[in-house]
Design an enzyme around this catalytic site. Structure first.
Site, PDB file in Angstrom:
ATOM      1  N   LEU A 136       0.843  -1.189   0.000  1.00 11.71           N
ATOM      2  CA  LEU A 136       0.000   0.000   0.000  1.00 11.71           C
ATOM      3  C   LEU A 136       0.880   1.240   0.000  1.00 11.71           C
ATOM      4  O   LEU A 136       1.692   1.421   0.906  1.00 11.71           O
ATOM      5  CB  LEU A 136      -0.910   0.040   1.229  1.00 11.71           C
ATOM      6  CG  LEU A 136      -1.970  -1.046   1.415  1.00 11.71           C
ATOM      7  CD1 LEU A 136      -1.362  -2.349   1.919  1.00 11.71           C
ATOM      8  CD2 LEU A 136      -3.039  -0.571   2.390  1.00 11.71           C
ATOM      9  N   ILE A 172       1.337  -5.185   8.183  1.00  8.54           N
ATOM     10  CA  ILE A 172       2.743  -4.873   8.424  1.00  8.54           C
ATOM     11  C   ILE A 172       2.968  -3.379   8.297  1.00  8.54           C
ATOM     12  O   ILE A 172       2.594  -2.768   7.290  1.00  8.54           O
ATOM     13  CB  ILE A 172       3.653  -5.623   7.429  1.00  8.54           C
ATOM     14  CG1 ILE A 172       3.402  -7.134   7.525  1.00  8.54           C
ATOM     15  CG2 ILE A 172       5.117  -5.316   7.697  1.00  8.54           C
ATOM     16  CD1 ILE A 172       4.130  -7.936   6.462  1.00  8.54           C
ATOM     17  N   GLY A 183       1.285   4.197   4.569  1.00 10.01           N
ATOM     18  CA  GLY A 183       2.142   3.312   3.787  1.00 10.01           C
ATOM     19  C   GLY A 183       2.440   2.017   4.515  1.00 10.01           C
ATOM     20  O   GLY A 183       2.896   2.023   5.643  1.00 10.01           O
ATOM     21  N   SER A 184       2.183   0.869   3.901  1.00  9.60           N
ATOM     22  CA  SER A 184       2.279  -0.381   4.636  1.00  9.60           C
ATOM     23  C   SER A 184       2.165  -1.566   3.684  1.00  9.60           C
ATOM     24  O   SER A 184       2.268  -1.435   2.474  1.00  9.60           O
ATOM     25  CB  SER A 184       1.177  -0.432   5.694  1.00  9.60           C
ATOM     26  OG  SER A 184      -0.069  -0.090   5.106  1.00  9.60           O
ATOM     27  N   ARG A 185       1.924  -2.741   4.278  1.00  9.74           N
ATOM     28  CA  ARG A 185       1.802  -3.965   3.503  1.00  9.74           C
ATOM     29  C   ARG A 185       0.895  -4.939   4.239  1.00  9.74           C
ATOM     30  O   ARG A 185       0.820  -4.938   5.464  1.00  9.74           O
ATOM     31  CB  ARG A 185       3.200  -4.579   3.322  1.00  9.74           C
ATOM     32  CG  ARG A 185       3.215  -5.941   2.650  1.00  9.74           C
ATOM     33  CD  ARG A 185       4.651  -6.355   2.409  1.00  9.74           C
ATOM     34  NE  ARG A 185       4.874  -7.770   2.621  1.00  9.74           N
ATOM     35  CZ  ARG A 185       6.075  -8.333   2.663  1.00  9.74           C
ATOM     36  NH1 ARG A 185       7.161  -7.587   2.533  1.00  9.74           N
ATOM     37  NH2 ARG A 185       6.195  -9.624   2.864  1.00  9.74           N
TER      38      ARG A 185
END
Length: 250
Positions: free
Chosen positions: A120, A178, A208-210
């Site tokens: 993301l 995450i 911002g991530s995953r």
């Protein structure tokens, strides 16, 4: 309206509308607006005030929470996040998801499973959704680093939260939120024992991530590397269905 049943026979009602702002983000947006107005009205520092005002609009946009139409297939696994498919591969599940917790005795086991990683960016919607309907059996938060979420080591080193869901037929599926390079908090909306519907909002990750999705054994993905997915709408896989697919980047 949320909850309308939409289908391919024209039933239901759909119209465009501005997405709502999640309450978690309103305080950040209003704070940015307040600071920008102080610089503009009290100090007359336009060179600072106007950029801050634009930044506040970006903050509101980051926390947007649009409605989604969730496909109603019994065995569909829908994407838990908006973003880009950056990794698909066979990996051993994290130890926190393997079934070591004696309280529930449920887990993914230690055998490799297919993991789909969704990255993301700060421009994506950051509300995460349940990939399947079922009962939340485990929520495990682990403090960690804030390295680039696109790196493979982020699954083991970054701040993260594992969620294990058991469907009514006993099928177990898990996903991991995450934290990324500039992320500083994973905000859960659920707890163990909650009963979820597929596509239901389960949490968000700031800035911002995953999200990693661990598919059940015997299930192949229906998405490809480089594909963009939409939380609650894109079908990642169908439980028990196998078969490789190919695509052409254009």
């Amino acid at each position: 309206m949320a909850g309308d049943l939409l289908d391919n026979r024209g039933r239901g009602h759909a119209e465009w509308g501005w997405p709502s702002i999640h309450p978690e983000g309103r305080k950040f947006g209003l704070a940015a607006v307040g600071v920008s107005l102080i610089f503009l009205l009290l100090f007359d520092w336009e060179i600072v005030g106007w950029p801050l005002l634009l930044l506040s609009l970006g903050v509101f946009a980051f926390f947007r929470d649009p409605e989604r139409v969730v496909p109603q297939g019994q065995d569909f696994i829908v994407s838990p996040a908006d973003g880009l498919i950056t990794q698909i591969g066979q990996v051993a599940p994290p130890v926190e998801l393997q079934g070591l917790d004696p309280q529930d005795g449920i887990g993914l086991g230690s055998e490799p499973v297919t993991r789909i990683s969704i990255f993301l960016s700060v421009f994506d919607v950051h509300i995460n959704r349940a990939p399947v309907g079922g009962t939340v059996r485990r929520v495990v938060y682990i403090p960690g680093k804030f390295t680039n979420a696109d790196l493979d080591k982020a699954s083991e080193e970054n701040e993260r939260q594992h969620v294990l869901i058991e469907r009514s037929d006993g099928t177990v599926l898990a996903f991991t939120q995450i934290a990324g390079l500039v992320t500083r908090r994973i905000v859960p909306f659920i707890k163990p024992g909650d009963i979820l519907a597929a596509g239901q909002r389960v949490g968000l990750i700031r800035f911002g991530s995953r999200v990693d999705v661990y598919l059940p054994q015997g299930t192949d993905p229906k998405v490809l590397l480089g594909q963009r997915v939409i939380a609650g709408e894109t079908i990642l896989a169908e439980i028990g269905r196998q078969g490789l697919i190919e695509g052409v980047s254009q």
